[in-house]
Enzyme design. Structure first.
Site, PDB file in Angstrom:
ATOM      1  CB  CYS A 117      -0.962  -0.016   1.158  1.00 39.37           C
ATOM      2  SG  CYS A 117      -0.023   0.065   2.957  1.00 39.37           S
TER       3      CYS A 117
ATOM      4  CG  HIS B 240      -2.935   6.588   4.604  1.00 39.17           C
ATOM      5  ND1 HIS B 240      -4.222   6.100   4.993  1.00 39.17           N
ATOM      6  CD2 HIS B 240      -2.246   5.743   4.198  1.00 39.17           C
ATOM      7  CE1 HIS B 240      -4.043   4.754   4.381  1.00 39.17           C
ATOM      8  NE2 HIS B 240      -2.901   4.695   3.996  1.00 39.17           N
TER       9      HIS B 240
END
Length: 665
Positions: free
Chosen positions: A432, A585
């Site tokens: 990720c 994020h």
């Protein structure tokens, strides 16, 4: 197991996609035969479709072997073919007669009559071949046997493995088959309740191929029921010479509402629950499969699309099928089929003299469609079932990678890979924004100390098969190098010591020591230690804060330059004029959504100031996907931070409110 079943479901899509065309050919041929009569054209169409439907097990064997193999090589597909041919031949009636020493082929147990196209055996063969490919495709034999090394060894091992499985089935399969026949004979005396039980187990047994045993009891003359034969012959069931209305066809009628109405409605629910970026592909599959179910009664394209990846939904389908058969039998509404319970056979059965109120099955079908739609939609969303279009990730394809690259990433990747156990332990590699997401055979065999010695921020063990290594914002380069290693590249073992990947962007000139921090959205500000993710809350990536948003508008937390944007849009990097590297994020584990809920309003290299809009998030989509919406702000180069002060922790703020400051050394 979840990941394995998802891969299996995706692999099944390859053979399943072939079936609608085949079922339409057969359905059209049947329709023409019923209305005009047989001809050369109908034979041509019929055999064209049956060429596929009569080899369904073979399609699954080859498709699963290819899809479940680690690099989708054609050698795996060949192994799937070999693996299927072994039990097909060994467990054929003539072979079983010879093995058992029987004098007459009629003495062979009927259980082996369906081995020529047994879907269950095809699936086992495909999975076995894939396992053999993944295990033996890189094995090097001694020089004298070197010709059979690597991929040439896979079909041989697949044949040996399936020979052993065939030996087990030789003794087990008849016991199971005979048990089902006895069970079917027992429930045949229960009237409409028995019809419902039959419908339930008919669907439930399809993945194993054992539904043929149950069908033989009710549809043919195994237990003097012969429902299909009697219906087609127009013979009403008799009791002391008196016709029993509604009995002939009672083990067929309830399938029409399910196949013509229920399953197409379920297909529509599956389409509506698909991820936005996958709706188009899902629509094409569901439309073809739903129409095949309605028009011809061939339901395999639709059922196999979810029976493994969302098995609870398949159990719901089996229950609803049982209820449909029970209700139709209770109401004595009957119709029958020669091929399957689709529109073609329904239309033809209207002319049959023993059909009883067949048009009421259409009314029942409309009600069944509503039930299927809402039952499927509720189950999919409530339990987050991975039906087609809701899978995590885009697939398992290995990307084409540049064989050149920065030496430091190759060195770091090799050290981490060796710490994980290398080829002997690593089974899949993904990443990720900041971490490697890895699947291994056994996490207890991972040398965490060796991995941490590379200087990575942390290691997180998820369970006995899954582990994450926190690397940093340039994790993609490390993941690429590790993928090369897994594909056989020569390890790079020397180079500059790597403590942490450096951000390869041109830093703005430092003009101030302080950077003001702003809320990134309307919502509640929390310290990063309260984020429900161990990597962030343990500050493995650095200190920072988060905002739990009340709407989807996201603005910049600091003034600076956009240095990187992750391909799945859920994260980006910003560098302030004072040199602080900031990671924003959006959400937790949202990399799996592949960018679907995020609309970005900035691009790499863009300079942003306080108040600029960065992104818009579809919070409803996050909730549907079961993901948390925390907007996390992290200072990734913590070594340059001298002081960090969050003045509005645990307070509700508006977007662009000043909530603190950070100072460089």
């Amino acid at each position: 197991m979840k990941a394995y079943m998802q891969r299996m479901g995706r692999s099944l899509m390859l053979p399943v996609a072939v079936l609608p065309a085949a079922s339409l050919l057969v359905g059209i041929a049947n329709w023409i035969v019923g209305t005009v009569g047989p001809s050369a054209a109908t034979t041509f169409l019929m055999n064209g479709g049956l060429a596929i439907l009569d080899n369904l097990a073979l399609l699954f064997a080859v498709g699963l072997a290819l899809g479940m193999s680690k690099d989708k090589d054609g050698a795996a597909a060949l192994a799937g073919l070999v693996a299927y041919l072994v039990p097909k031949t060994v467990l054929g009636t003539a072979s079983v007669q010879a093995i058992m020493g029987l004098s007459d082929i009629a003495d062979v147990n009927p259980a082996f009559n369906s081995m020529g196209n047994n879907v269950f055996v095809g699936i086992i063969a495909g999975l076995t071949a894939a396992a053999m490919y993944n295990r033996f495709s890189n094995v090097k034999l001694p020089m004298a046997l070197s010709f059979f090394s690597g991929k040439r060894l896979v079909p041989i091992m697949s044949a040996i493995a399936m020979l052993a499985i065939s030996f087990v089935l030789l003794f087990i399969w008849p016991v199971v088959y005979n048990g089902l026949v006895s069970f079917g004979e027992a429930i045949s005396s229960l009237g409409f309740v028995g019809a419902g039980l039959y419908g339930f187990f008919n669907r439930l047994l399809i993945p194993t191929g054992l539904h043929h045993a149950l069908n033989s009891v009710f549809w043919f003359d195994v237990a003097n029921i012969n429902d299909i034969g009697n219906f087609l012959a127009g013979q009403q069931a008799l009791d002391s010479g008196k016709a029993i209305i509604g009995q002939t066809g009672m083990y067929q009628a309830g399938f029409f509402p399910v196949m013509m109405f229920g399953l197409p409605a379920g297909a529509f629910a599956i389409y509506q629950c698909a991820r936005p970026e996958k709706k188009k592909v899902t629509a094409s599959l569901m439309l073809a499969a739903g129409f095949a179910a309605f028009f011809t009664g061939v339901t395999e394209p639709l059922e196999f699309s979810f029976m493994f990846v969302a098995w609870p939904l398949y159990v719901v389908h089996a229950v609803l099928t049982g209820l449909s058969l029970a209700f139709a039998a209770f109401m004595q509404w009957t119709a029958g089929f020669a091929f399957s319970a689709g529109f073609v056979d329904f239309f033809l059965s209207l002319k049959n003299p023993v059909a009883n109120h067949p048009m009421m099955l259409v009314v029942q079908g409309l009600v069944v469609a509503v039930i299927y739609y809402f039952a499927f939609r509720f189950a999919i969303t409530k339990f987050n079932l991975m039906t087609p279009g809701r899978e995590e990730g885009d697939g398992e394809e290995t990307p084409d990678l540049d064989t050149t690259g920065d030496n430091k990433f190759a060195v770091l990747a090799n050290k981490i890979y060796q710490g994980l156990g290398a080829d002997a332990n690593v089974t899949s590699i993904d990443n990720c924004t900041t971490r490697l997401r890895l699947t291994v055979k056994d996490t207890s065999k991972v040398d965490q100390a060796k991995i941490k010695a590379t200087g990575v921020p942390g290691v997180k063990v998820i369970d006995d098969k899954n582990i994450q290594v926190i690397v940093g914002t340039e994790v993609q380069f490390v993941a690429d190098e590790m993928t090369k290693l897994r594909n056989g590249a020569t390890p790079v073992t020397s180079g500059e010591p790597v403590k942490k990947p450096e951000v390869k962007t041109e830093a703005p000139k430092a003009t101030a020591k302080d950077s003001e921090l702003y809320a990134v959205a309307n919502g509640k500000v929390i310290p990063i230690s309260e984020v429900q993710d161990d990597v962030f809350s343990a500050k493995m990536m650095g200190d920072g804060f988060a905002v739990i948003p009340t709407d989807g508008e996201v603005t910049t937390p600091v003034a600076g330059k956009i240095t990187s944007i992750f391909p799945t849009k859920h994260a980006l990097g910003i560098q302030t004029d004072s040199g602080i590297e900031v990671l924003l994020h959006m959400g937790l584990d949202t990399v799996e959504l592949k960018g679907a809920p995020f609309t970005l309003h900035v691009e790499e290299g863009q300079v942003v100031k306080q108040g600029d809009k960065i992104a818009t998030i579809d919070l409803a989509a996050l909730e549907t996907a079961g993901k948390k919406s925390d907007l996390i702000v992290v200072f990734t180069n913590q070594d340059v931070v001298e002081n960090y002060d969050l003045t509005k922790a645990n307070q509700t703020v508006s977007a662009n409110d000043l909530i603190g400051k950070v100072t460089v050394k």
